[in-house]
Design an enzyme around this catalytic site. Structure first.
Site, PDB file in Angstrom:
ATOM      1  CD  GLU A 163       7.647  38.858 -10.087  1.00 39.03           C
ATOM      2  OE1 GLU A 163       8.106  38.723  -8.950  1.00 39.03           O
ATOM      3  OE2 GLU A 163       8.245  39.477 -10.978  1.00 39.03           O
ATOM      4  CD  GLU A 345       7.300  43.746 -11.781  1.00 37.17           C
ATOM      5  OE1 GLU A 345       8.462  43.409 -11.424  1.00 37.17           O
ATOM      6  OE2 GLU A 345       6.294  43.598 -11.074  1.00 37.17           O
TER       7      GLU A 345
HETATM    8  C1  FCB Z   1       9.802  41.712  -9.079  1.00 37.56           C
HETATM    9  C2  FCB Z   1       8.657  42.275  -8.266  1.00 37.56           C
HETATM   10  C3  FCB Z   1       8.718  43.772  -8.087  1.00 37.56           C
HETATM   11  C4  FCB Z   1      10.138  44.252  -7.886  1.00 37.56           C
HETATM   12  C5  FCB Z   1      11.043  43.711  -8.960  1.00 37.56           C
HETATM   13  C6  FCB Z   1      12.464  44.199  -8.863  1.00 37.56           C
HETATM   14  O1  FCB Z   1      10.007  40.384  -8.722  1.00 37.56           O
HETATM   15  O2  FCB Z   1       7.429  41.962  -8.863  1.00 37.56           O
HETATM   16  O3  FCB Z   1       7.866  44.112  -7.030  1.00 37.56           O
HETATM   17  O4  FCB Z   1      10.558  43.918  -6.614  1.00 37.56           O
HETATM   18  O5  FCB Z   1      11.034  42.320  -8.924  1.00 37.56           O
END
Ligand code: FCB
Length: 436
Positions: A163, A345
């Site tokens: 990110e 994620e």
């Molecule tokens: C993302 C991050 C991760 C976590 C999630 C909820 O932006 O990569 O580390 O904090 O959000």
């Protein structure tokens, strides 16, 4: 639901959020140590000093991963464990921790998916300007090369950056994350240097001829217009530009989006010959982190305004919108594909409570199930989605929210370090059995 046989299921974490042991075995200071120890930056003054104590409990945690029955575990390496000052002296003791962890994973038949940078920049590099300093990209390359040499072929999947929007915008734009700088211009400078770091690591990796997959993870948001009015559509295009295309276009097309003229005025002078070729070196897959959608409109001056969606919201106040993951996958596939995609994620924070030793997190379970269903729909409609990682294995240090926001499918009692599989974890485990 039946996913393809070769589909990879995993769980994800990040170094600063779980490891603790911040002063052990020669680890250097990171920007998150400095930031979290600065009063007022993190809710309740929480820090990652101990976190989930994963540094000492990694065997127990790998056993939990094994028990879930996933194929892969995504974790990140703390750069300041390996190069305490970011560059210069190498610290083999720090690397040894990751070697032990990787050995344990391989012993249990779990594929390691390694993120090289999940935000814990060595503070010594921040002192030289951090991501505003072009040199940081070259230091990142050197760090990456050392990791590639040491961990080499035992890693299944490599991710250069997690990110970059968060590193650049939250870190240097609005200051909600370390190092807490606030400048619109700096957001753009950091963006280019981060992308250059990615490109340099890609080039080094290809030069080394390593055979495993390598890619980058972006936090992308599917955006929907608040109305069909031209001013709302214009705001939508701008929001999409600054969140999504400013990373996607350089990586896939070798250029920044032309409609973001004000951003280009800052970035173009920074681009040196060869930068865009490096940044657009072909990746093997794109990692996507998805949590929620955005509904975008314009205020009376034409500025971007985020509207609130009508569906239930999580403890982060993020709207639950499973169709968004489908729309996003389709969009990336259409506009930037063909490229294998991975959800690196996806997950949700809720206010969990332990009752009689159990955590009945039905909302999280349902969140996951509904997002799985949309992923499957995307696959059935032709999107080459090859993996999905739940965020997160454990409750952990949720950055500026400290330990107040729980994303784990495994509950962590931070006073005792006891781990409890929540209902969502037990359900995930059963679900994975049905997939075999
Ligand atoms: C993302 C991050 C991760 C976590 C999630 C909820 O932006 O990569 O580390 O904090 O959000």
């Amino acid at each position: 639901m039946k996913f393809p046989d070769n589909f990879v299921w995993g769980v994800a974490t990040a170094s600063y959020q779980i490891e603790g042991a911040v002063n052990e075995d020669g680890r250097g200071e990171s920007i998150w140590d400095r930031f979290s120890h600065t009063p007022g930056k993190v809710l309740n003054g929480d820090t990652g000093d101990v976190a989930c104590d994963h540094y000492h409990r990694y065997k127990e945690d790998v056993a939990l991963i094994k028990e879930l029955g996933v194929d892969s575990y995504r974790f990140s390496l703390a750069w300041p464990r390996i190069f305490p000052q970011g560059t210069g002296e190498y610290n083999p003791k720090g690397m040894d921790f990751y070697k032990r962890l990787v050995d344990e994973l391989l012993k249990q038949g779990i594929k390691p998916a390694v993120t090289l940078y999940h935000w814990d920049l060595p503070q010594a590099l921040e002192d030289k300007g951090g991501w505003l300093n072009r040199d940081t990209a070259y230091y990142f390359r050197d760090y990456a090369v050392k990791v590639f040499q040491e961990l080499g072929t035992s890693i299944d999947t490599w991710i250069t950056l997690n990110e970059p929007w968060c590193s650049a915008f939250l870190g240097y734009g609005n200051g909600h994350h370390a190092p807490g700088k606030t400048s619109e211009t700096d957001f753009l400078v950091a963006t280019h240097n981060l992308l250059l770091a990615h490109g340099l690591a890609m080039e080094a990796y290809r030069d080394m001829g390593l055979p495993q997959k390598i890619g980058i993870t972006l936090n992308l948001s599917p955006y929907y217009p608040a109305s069909e009015k031209p001013e709302d559509l214009k705001a939508l295009q701008r929001a999409d530009g600054f969140q999504n295309r400013i990373y996607l276009d350089p990586v896939f097309k070798g250029k920044y989006p032309e409609d973001l003229t004000d951003a280009l005025a800052v970035i173009e002078p920074l681009i040196q010959p060869g930068d865009m070729e490096l940044i657009s070196k072909p990746i093997d897959f794109l990692g996507i982190n998805y949590y929620t959608r955005g509904i975008i409109g314009a205020d009376k001056d034409g500025n971007v305004v985020h509207h609130r969606g009508e569906n239930p919201h999580t403890a982060m106040d993020w709207e639950v919108y499973p169709e968004g993951i489908y729309d996003l996958l389709q969009r990336v596939h259409k506009d930037y594909g063909p490229i294998p995609l991975q959800i690196t994620e996806n997950g949700a924070a809720y206010e969990d409570t332990v009752v009689d030793g159990k955590v009945e997190d039905e909302e999280r379970r349902s969140y996951l199930e509904r997002h799985f269903a949309q992923c499957l729909r995307a696959i059935e409609d032709g999107v080459p989605l090859e993996a999905y990682f739940v965020w997160s294995l454990l409750d952990n240090f949720e950055w500026a929210w400290g330990y107040d926001r729980r994303f784990g499918i495994i509950y962590v009692d931070f006073a005792t370090q006891e781990r409890i599989m929540k209902r969502s974890a037990l359900w995930f485990k059963d679900f994975l059995r049905t997939q075999r």
